[in-house]
Write a protein that holds these residues in place. Sequence first.
Motif, PDB file in Angstrom:
ATOM      1  N   VAL A  28       8.076  13.256  33.195  1.00  0.00           N
ATOM      2  CA  VAL A  28       9.201  12.374  32.888  1.00  0.00           C
ATOM      3  C   VAL A  28       8.976  11.060  33.617  1.00  0.00           C
ATOM      4  O   VAL A  28       8.636  11.045  34.801  1.00  0.00           O
ATOM      5  N   VAL A  29       9.159   9.944  32.920  1.00  0.00           N
ATOM      6  CA  VAL A  29       9.020   8.618  33.502  1.00  0.00           C
ATOM      7  C   VAL A  29      10.376   7.929  33.406  1.00  0.00           C
ATOM      8  O   VAL A  29      10.991   7.899  32.341  1.00  0.00           O
ATOM      9  N   VAL A  30      10.845   7.400  34.536  1.00  0.00           N
ATOM     10  CA  VAL A  30      12.135   6.708  34.601  1.00  0.00           C
ATOM     11  C   VAL A  30      11.888   5.268  35.021  1.00  0.00           C
ATOM     12  O   VAL A  30      11.334   5.015  36.091  1.00  0.00           O
ATOM     13  N   GLN A  48      11.461  -0.586  39.227  1.00  0.00           N
ATOM     14  CA  GLN A  48      10.571   0.489  39.653  1.00  0.00           C
ATOM     15  C   GLN A  48      10.323   1.409  38.463  1.00  0.00           C
ATOM     16  O   GLN A  48      11.138   1.480  37.548  1.00  0.00           O
ATOM     17  N   THR A  49       9.216   2.129  38.527  1.00  0.00           N
ATOM     18  CA  THR A  49       8.957   3.195  37.571  1.00  0.00           C
ATOM     19  C   THR A  49       8.679   4.451  38.385  1.00  0.00           C
ATOM     20  O   THR A  49       7.785   4.469  39.229  1.00  0.00           O
ATOM     21  N   HIS A  50       9.492   5.467  38.162  1.00  0.00           N
ATOM     22  CA  HIS A  50       9.342   6.750  38.869  1.00  0.00           C
ATOM     23  C   HIS A  50       8.774   7.778  37.896  1.00  0.00           C
ATOM     24  O   HIS A  50       9.216   7.874  36.756  1.00  0.00           O
ATOM     25  N   ASP A  69      15.350   3.133  31.128  1.00  0.00           N
ATOM     26  CA  ASP A  69      14.663   3.932  30.112  1.00  0.00           C
ATOM     27  C   ASP A  69      14.168   5.226  30.732  1.00  0.00           C
ATOM     28  O   ASP A  69      13.811   5.259  31.917  1.00  0.00           O
ATOM     29  N   VAL A  70      14.112   6.274  29.903  1.00  0.00           N
ATOM     30  CA  VAL A  70      13.546   7.555  30.304  1.00  0.00           C
ATOM     31  C   VAL A  70      12.633   8.011  29.170  1.00  0.00           C
ATOM     32  O   VAL A  70      13.039   8.003  28.003  1.00  0.00           O
ATOM     33  N   ALA A  71      11.411   8.394  29.509  1.00  0.00           N
ATOM     34  CA  ALA A  71      10.465   8.900  28.523  1.00  0.00           C
ATOM     35  C   ALA A  71       9.904  10.229  29.024  1.00  0.00           C
ATOM     36  O   ALA A  71       9.694  10.397  30.234  1.00  0.00           O
ATOM     37  N   THR A  72       9.676  11.147  28.102  1.00  0.00           N
ATOM     38  CA  THR A  72       9.137  12.451  28.473  1.00  0.00           C
ATOM     39  C   THR A  72       7.897  12.757  27.640  1.00  0.00           C
ATOM     40  O   THR A  72       7.764  12.306  26.499  1.00  0.00           O
ATOM     41  N   ASP A  73       7.000  13.513  28.243  1.00  0.00           N
ATOM     42  CA  ASP A  73       5.814  14.004  27.563  1.00  0.00           C
ATOM     43  C   ASP A  73       5.436  15.317  28.222  1.00  0.00           C
ATOM     44  O   ASP A  73       4.937  15.325  29.353  1.00  0.00           O
ATOM     45  N   GLY A  74       5.711  16.398  27.561  1.00  0.00           N
ATOM     46  CA  GLY A  74       5.463  17.708  28.147  1.00  0.00           C
ATOM     47  C   GLY A  74       6.322  17.899  29.381  1.00  0.00           C
ATOM     48  O   GLY A  74       7.542  17.749  29.331  1.00  0.00           O
TER      49      GLY A  74
END
Length: 173
Positions: free
Chosen positions: A80-82, A118-120, A72-77
């Motif tokens: 970015v969280v992978v 992992q979460t990067h 999963d990839v999420a963005t906010d401004g």
Amino acid sequence: MRTIDSDACVASMKIMASGDLGELARVVHPEAVNREAKDEPLDCRGRGPAAFAATARWLRSAFADLDFDIHDVATDGDLVVVHCTMSGRQTGTFLAYDERGEVAQAFPSRGRTMAITQTHWFRLRDGQVVEHWANRDDLGMASQLGWVPPTPGYLWRMVRARRSARRQQARSS
């Protein structure tokens, strides 16, 4: 709120795993910092693509078939969280370093594989990674690779590997 393109983040992870480190300059900002480098060699603690390449070399010196399977990839401004799974096979001694950059721990290879989630977290500037930090399952990795619980024989191998790494580090200083 402005949405950003997360491609640089995923690309940086794939490049580090592949070993094509010359490509990092395309996706890693010259001022980028890796907040996770505190247990890595000193050259990983710098800034920019060279420091990220040093981290990749450090990981690849211990793990063959290194891969990041992106879930999963999420963005906010500009953030970015992978969420991913890092996998590989330990083929070399994994070294951890203290705050002075000296070898603190050495985990000799047992030839085992691992796959850990992992979460990067990345901050981007001008379409490039400028900051990185992560949440990792280090205990899960240590268990899968046979580092914990350590047997008496493996503890002895760890001591010998740390001594050897420290001697090599002193010779190259």
